[in-house]
Write a protein that holds these residues in place. Structure first.
Motif, PDB file in Angstrom:
ATOM      1  N   ALA A   1     -15.489  18.146 -22.726  1.00  0.00           N
ATOM      2  CA  ALA A   1     -14.779  17.663 -21.546  1.00  0.00           C
ATOM      3  C   ALA A   1     -15.743  17.257 -20.439  1.00  0.00           C
ATOM      4  O   ALA A   1     -15.501  16.277 -19.731  1.00  0.00           O
ATOM      5  N   LYS A   2     -16.845  17.969 -20.290  1.00  0.00           N
ATOM      6  CA  LYS A   2     -17.804  17.649 -19.227  1.00  0.00           C
ATOM      7  C   LYS A   2     -18.413  16.265 -19.438  1.00  0.00           C
ATOM      8  O   LYS A   2     -18.629  15.514 -18.487  1.00  0.00           O
ATOM      9  N   VAL A   3     -18.673  15.923 -20.690  1.00  0.00           N
ATOM     10  CA  VAL A   3     -19.250  14.612 -20.994  1.00  0.00           C
ATOM     11  C   VAL A   3     -18.240  13.522 -20.664  1.00  0.00           C
ATOM     12  O   VAL A   3     -18.579  12.480 -20.099  1.00  0.00           O
ATOM     13  N   CYS A   4     -16.971  13.750 -21.002  1.00  0.00           N
ATOM     14  CA  CYS A   4     -15.926  12.757 -20.722  1.00  0.00           C
ATOM     15  C   CYS A   4     -15.745  12.570 -19.222  1.00  0.00           C
ATOM     16  O   CYS A   4     -15.610  11.447 -18.740  1.00  0.00           O
ATOM     17  N   GLN A   5     -15.734  13.669 -18.464  1.00  0.00           N
ATOM     18  CA  GLN A   5     -15.521  13.595 -17.032  1.00  0.00           C
ATOM     19  C   GLN A   5     -16.730  12.995 -16.327  1.00  0.00           C
ATOM     20  O   GLN A   5     -16.598  12.373 -15.265  1.00  0.00           O
ATOM     21  N   ALA A   6     -17.928  13.147 -16.893  1.00  0.00           N
ATOM     22  CA  ALA A   6     -19.128  12.592 -16.278  1.00  0.00           C
ATOM     23  C   ALA A   6     -19.135  11.070 -16.356  1.00  0.00           C
ATOM     24  O   ALA A   6     -19.720  10.406 -15.502  1.00  0.00           O
ATOM     25  N   GLY A   7     -18.466  10.512 -17.353  1.00  0.00           N
ATOM     26  CA  GLY A   7     -18.420   9.053 -17.496  1.00  0.00           C
ATOM     27  C   GLY A   7     -17.419   8.443 -16.530  1.00  0.00           C
ATOM     28  O   GLY A   7     -16.876   9.097 -15.635  1.00  0.00           O
ATOM     29  N   ASP A   8     -17.153   7.147 -16.688  1.00  0.00           N
ATOM     30  CA  ASP A   8     -16.239   6.438 -15.792  1.00  0.00           C
ATOM     31  C   ASP A   8     -14.811   6.422 -16.304  1.00  0.00           C
ATOM     32  O   ASP A   8     -13.982   5.657 -15.815  1.00  0.00           O
ATOM     33  N   ALA A   9     -14.482   7.234 -17.278  1.00  0.00           N
ATOM     34  CA  ALA A   9     -13.158   7.186 -17.872  1.00  0.00           C
ATOM     35  C   ALA A   9     -12.076   7.672 -16.917  1.00  0.00           C
ATOM     36  O   ALA A   9     -10.928   7.257 -17.006  1.00  0.00           O
ATOM     37  N   TYR A  10     -12.414   8.547 -15.992  1.00  0.00           N
ATOM     38  CA  TYR A  10     -11.406   9.134 -15.115  1.00  0.00           C
ATOM     39  C   TYR A  10     -11.403   8.533 -13.716  1.00  0.00           C
ATOM     40  O   TYR A  10     -10.666   8.983 -12.857  1.00  0.00           O
ATOM     41  N   THR A  11     -12.212   7.538 -13.444  1.00  0.00           N
ATOM     42  CA  THR A  11     -12.223   6.929 -12.113  1.00  0.00           C
ATOM     43  C   THR A  11     -11.309   5.713 -12.115  1.00  0.00           C
ATOM     44  O   THR A  11     -11.304   4.917 -13.053  1.00  0.00           O
ATOM     45  N   ARG A  12     -10.535   5.589 -11.041  1.00  0.00           N
ATOM     46  CA  ARG A  12      -9.627   4.449 -10.899  1.00  0.00           C
ATOM     47  C   ARG A  12     -10.211   3.458  -9.913  1.00  0.00           C
ATOM     48  O   ARG A  12     -10.897   3.839  -8.970  1.00  0.00           O
ATOM     49  N   GLU A  13      -9.858   2.197 -10.116  1.00  0.00           N
ATOM     50  CA  GLU A  13     -10.262   1.185  -9.154  1.00  0.00           C
ATOM     51  C   GLU A  13      -9.377   1.325  -7.925  1.00  0.00           C
ATOM     52  O   GLU A  13      -8.188   1.601  -8.027  1.00  0.00           O
TER      53      GLU A  13
END
Length: 192
Positions: A64-76
Protein backbone atom coordinates in the motif's frame (compact mmCIF):
# COMPACT_ATOMS: atom_id res chain seq x y z
CA UNK A 1 -5.56 -33.54 4.49
CA UNK A 2 -5.95 -35.14 1.08
CA UNK A 3 -2.28 -36.12 1.06
CA UNK A 4 -2.63 -37.82 4.41
CA UNK A 5 -5.77 -39.65 3.30
CA UNK A 6 -4.03 -40.91 0.17
CA UNK A 7 -1.11 -42.21 2.31
CA UNK A 8 1.69 -40.60 0.32
CA UNK A 9 5.31 -40.93 1.34
CA UNK A 10 7.30 -37.95 2.61
CA UNK A 11 9.14 -37.73 -0.71
CA UNK A 12 5.86 -37.65 -2.67
CA UNK A 13 4.39 -34.95 -0.40
CA UNK A 14 7.53 -32.83 -0.74
CA UNK A 15 7.56 -33.23 -4.53
CA UNK A 16 3.88 -32.23 -4.82
CA UNK A 17 4.40 -29.17 -2.58
CA UNK A 18 7.35 -28.08 -4.75
CA UNK A 19 5.14 -28.35 -7.85
CA UNK A 20 2.45 -26.22 -6.19
CA UNK A 21 4.98 -23.56 -5.12
CA UNK A 22 6.40 -23.30 -8.64
CA UNK A 23 2.93 -23.13 -10.12
CA UNK A 24 3.46 -26.22 -12.27
CA UNK A 25 0.78 -28.77 -12.96
CA UNK A 26 0.66 -31.77 -10.71
CA UNK A 27 2.20 -34.93 -12.19
CA UNK A 28 -0.04 -37.80 -13.19
CA UNK A 29 2.23 -40.27 -11.41
CA UNK A 30 4.75 -39.67 -8.65
CA UNK A 31 7.59 -42.19 -8.33
CA UNK A 32 7.74 -43.28 -4.71
CA UNK A 33 11.37 -44.37 -4.35
CA UNK A 34 13.48 -42.11 -6.51
CA UNK A 35 14.67 -38.69 -5.42
CA UNK A 36 15.66 -37.56 -8.91
CA UNK A 37 13.41 -35.44 -11.10
CA UNK A 38 11.06 -37.51 -13.22
CA UNK A 39 11.30 -37.17 -16.99
CA UNK A 40 8.42 -35.88 -19.02
CA UNK A 41 5.61 -38.36 -18.71
CA UNK A 42 4.05 -39.56 -21.93
CA UNK A 43 0.31 -39.33 -21.41
CA UNK A 44 -1.99 -41.98 -22.80
CA UNK A 45 -4.28 -39.31 -24.26
CA UNK A 46 -3.37 -36.46 -26.62
CA UNK A 47 -2.56 -33.16 -24.89
CA UNK A 48 -5.13 -30.37 -25.18
CA UNK A 49 -4.61 -28.01 -28.06
CA UNK A 50 -5.07 -24.83 -26.07
CA UNK A 51 -3.65 -24.73 -22.56
CA UNK A 52 -4.69 -21.87 -20.28
CA UNK A 53 -1.94 -19.55 -19.12
CA UNK A 54 -0.51 -20.52 -15.77
CA UNK A 55 -0.86 -18.08 -12.95
CA UNK A 56 1.85 -17.78 -10.34
CA UNK A 57 1.11 -19.42 -7.01
CA UNK A 58 1.57 -16.11 -5.16
CA UNK A 59 0.10 -12.99 -6.69
CA UNK A 60 2.65 -10.21 -6.96
CA UNK A 61 0.90 -7.30 -5.25
CA UNK A 62 2.50 -3.98 -4.48
CA UNK A 63 2.40 -2.83 -0.90
CA UNK A 64 0.00 0.00 0.00
CA UNK A 65 2.84 2.43 0.75
CA UNK A 66 4.24 2.01 -2.76
CA UNK A 67 0.80 2.64 -4.30
CA UNK A 68 0.18 5.73 -2.16
CA UNK A 69 3.66 7.11 -2.92
CA UNK A 70 2.84 7.19 -6.63
CA UNK A 71 0.39 9.52 -8.39
CA UNK A 72 -2.48 7.05 -8.37
CA UNK A 73 -4.31 8.75 -5.50
CA UNK A 74 -3.84 12.41 -6.48
CA UNK A 75 -6.66 14.20 -8.28
CA UNK A 76 -6.34 17.06 -10.70
CA UNK A 77 -7.65 20.32 -9.35
CA UNK A 78 -10.91 21.51 -10.89
CA UNK A 79 -10.46 24.62 -13.00
CA UNK A 80 -13.80 26.17 -13.94
CA UNK A 81 -14.10 27.83 -17.32
CA UNK A 82 -16.69 30.29 -18.56
CA UNK A 83 -19.15 28.38 -20.66
CA UNK A 84 -20.92 31.36 -22.18
CA UNK A 85 -20.56 35.08 -22.56
CA UNK A 86 -22.58 36.66 -19.77
CA UNK A 87 -22.90 40.03 -21.53
CA UNK A 88 -24.48 38.37 -24.57
CA UNK A 89 -26.84 36.48 -22.30
CA UNK A 90 -27.89 39.75 -20.60
CA UNK A 91 -28.54 41.41 -23.97
CA UNK A 92 -30.52 38.41 -25.15
CA UNK A 93 -32.68 38.41 -22.01
CA UNK A 94 -33.30 42.15 -22.36
CA UNK A 95 -34.43 41.65 -25.96
CA UNK A 96 -36.74 38.81 -24.99
CA UNK A 97 -38.32 40.80 -22.16
CA UNK A 98 -38.62 43.97 -24.24
CA UNK A 99 -39.90 42.60 -27.54
CA UNK A 100 -41.07 39.11 -26.65
CA UNK A 101 -38.70 37.42 -29.09
CA UNK A 102 -35.04 36.69 -29.51
CA UNK A 103 -33.96 39.12 -32.24
CA UNK A 104 -30.20 38.62 -32.19
CA UNK A 105 -30.23 34.88 -32.85
CA UNK A 106 -32.58 35.19 -35.80
CA UNK A 107 -30.28 37.69 -37.52
CA UNK A 108 -27.26 35.45 -36.95
CA UNK A 109 -29.09 32.38 -38.25
CA UNK A 110 -30.31 34.25 -41.35
CA UNK A 111 -26.81 35.51 -42.10
CA UNK A 112 -25.39 31.98 -41.75
CA UNK A 113 -28.03 30.54 -44.08
CA UNK A 114 -27.38 33.24 -46.69
CA UNK A 115 -23.61 32.77 -46.64
CA UNK A 116 -23.98 28.98 -46.94
CA UNK A 117 -26.24 29.35 -49.98
CA UNK A 118 -23.88 31.77 -51.69
CA UNK A 119 -20.76 29.65 -51.15
CA UNK A 120 -22.11 26.44 -52.68
CA UNK A 121 -22.15 26.73 -56.49
CA UNK A 122 -24.55 24.51 -58.35
CA UNK A 123 -22.63 21.64 -59.97
CA UNK A 124 -22.76 21.41 -63.75
CA UNK A 125 -24.16 18.03 -64.81
CA UNK A 126 -22.32 18.12 -68.13
CA UNK A 127 -18.95 18.52 -66.36
CA UNK A 128 -19.86 15.69 -63.97
CA UNK A 129 -20.59 13.43 -66.92
CA UNK A 130 -17.28 14.33 -68.58
CA UNK A 131 -15.45 13.42 -65.34
CA UNK A 132 -17.36 10.13 -65.01
CA UNK A 133 -16.52 9.12 -68.59
CA UNK A 134 -12.86 9.93 -67.96
CA UNK A 135 -12.86 7.85 -64.76
CA UNK A 136 -14.36 4.87 -66.57
CA UNK A 137 -11.78 5.11 -69.37
CA UNK A 138 -8.97 5.18 -66.80
CA UNK A 139 -10.47 2.19 -64.98
CA UNK A 140 -10.70 0.21 -68.21
CA UNK A 141 -7.08 1.06 -69.04
CA UNK A 142 -5.97 -0.14 -65.59
CA UNK A 143 -7.92 -3.39 -65.96
CA UNK A 144 -6.42 -4.03 -69.39
CA UNK A 145 -2.95 -3.43 -67.94
CA UNK A 146 -3.73 -6.04 -65.27
CA UNK A 147 -5.04 -8.50 -67.85
CA UNK A 148 -8.69 -8.20 -66.79
CA UNK A 149 -9.81 -6.10 -69.76
CA UNK A 150 -12.12 -8.71 -71.31
CA UNK A 151 -14.00 -9.06 -68.04
CA UNK A 152 -14.85 -5.35 -67.70
CA UNK A 153 -14.76 -4.01 -71.28
CA UNK A 154 -18.43 -4.55 -72.15
CA UNK A 155 -19.69 -3.18 -68.82
CA UNK A 156 -17.53 -0.06 -68.93
CA UNK A 157 -18.26 0.66 -72.59
CA UNK A 158 -22.00 0.37 -71.90
CA UNK A 159 -21.71 2.85 -69.02
CA UNK A 160 -19.68 5.23 -71.16
CA UNK A 161 -22.27 5.10 -73.96
CA UNK A 162 -25.05 5.87 -71.45
CA UNK A 163 -23.11 8.86 -70.16
CA UNK A 164 -22.44 10.06 -73.72
CA UNK A 165 -26.16 9.80 -74.53
CA UNK A 166 -27.01 11.89 -71.47
CA UNK A 167 -24.39 14.44 -72.53
CA UNK A 168 -25.96 14.64 -76.00
CA UNK A 169 -29.38 15.32 -74.47
CA UNK A 170 -27.95 18.10 -72.29
CA UNK A 171 -26.13 19.56 -75.31
CA UNK A 172 -29.34 19.60 -77.39
CA UNK A 173 -31.22 21.39 -74.59
CA UNK A 174 -28.46 23.97 -74.26
CA UNK A 175 -28.31 24.60 -78.01
CA UNK A 176 -32.13 25.03 -78.13
CA UNK A 177 -31.93 27.52 -75.23
CA UNK A 178 -29.20 29.41 -77.05
CA UNK A 179 -31.34 29.53 -80.26
CA UNK A 180 -34.29 30.89 -78.28
CA UNK A 181 -32.09 33.55 -76.69
CA UNK A 182 -30.64 34.46 -80.08
CA UNK A 183 -34.09 34.72 -81.72
CA UNK A 184 -35.31 36.97 -78.88
CA UNK A 185 -32.29 39.23 -79.16
CA UNK A 186 -32.37 39.30 -82.97
CA UNK A 187 -36.01 38.95 -84.07
CA UNK A 188 -35.07 38.85 -87.73
CA UNK A 189 -33.42 35.46 -87.23
CA UNK A 190 -29.92 34.36 -87.84
CA UNK A 191 -29.31 35.10 -91.51
CA UNK A 192 -25.54 35.10 -91.40
Amino acid sequence: AMMEESKLTFFQKRYLMDCVKRGDTLPLQCRPTSSKEPGPAVPAFSPPVCQPSRLPAKPHLRPAKVCQAGDAYTREKFKPRARRDLEKEKQRLQNILATGKDVVEHKVKQMLVQTEEEEIPEPDRFEELVNEVQERREFLAEMEALGQGKKYRSIVLTEISQKMREMEIIDKKRSEEMREIMTKDFPGGNKS
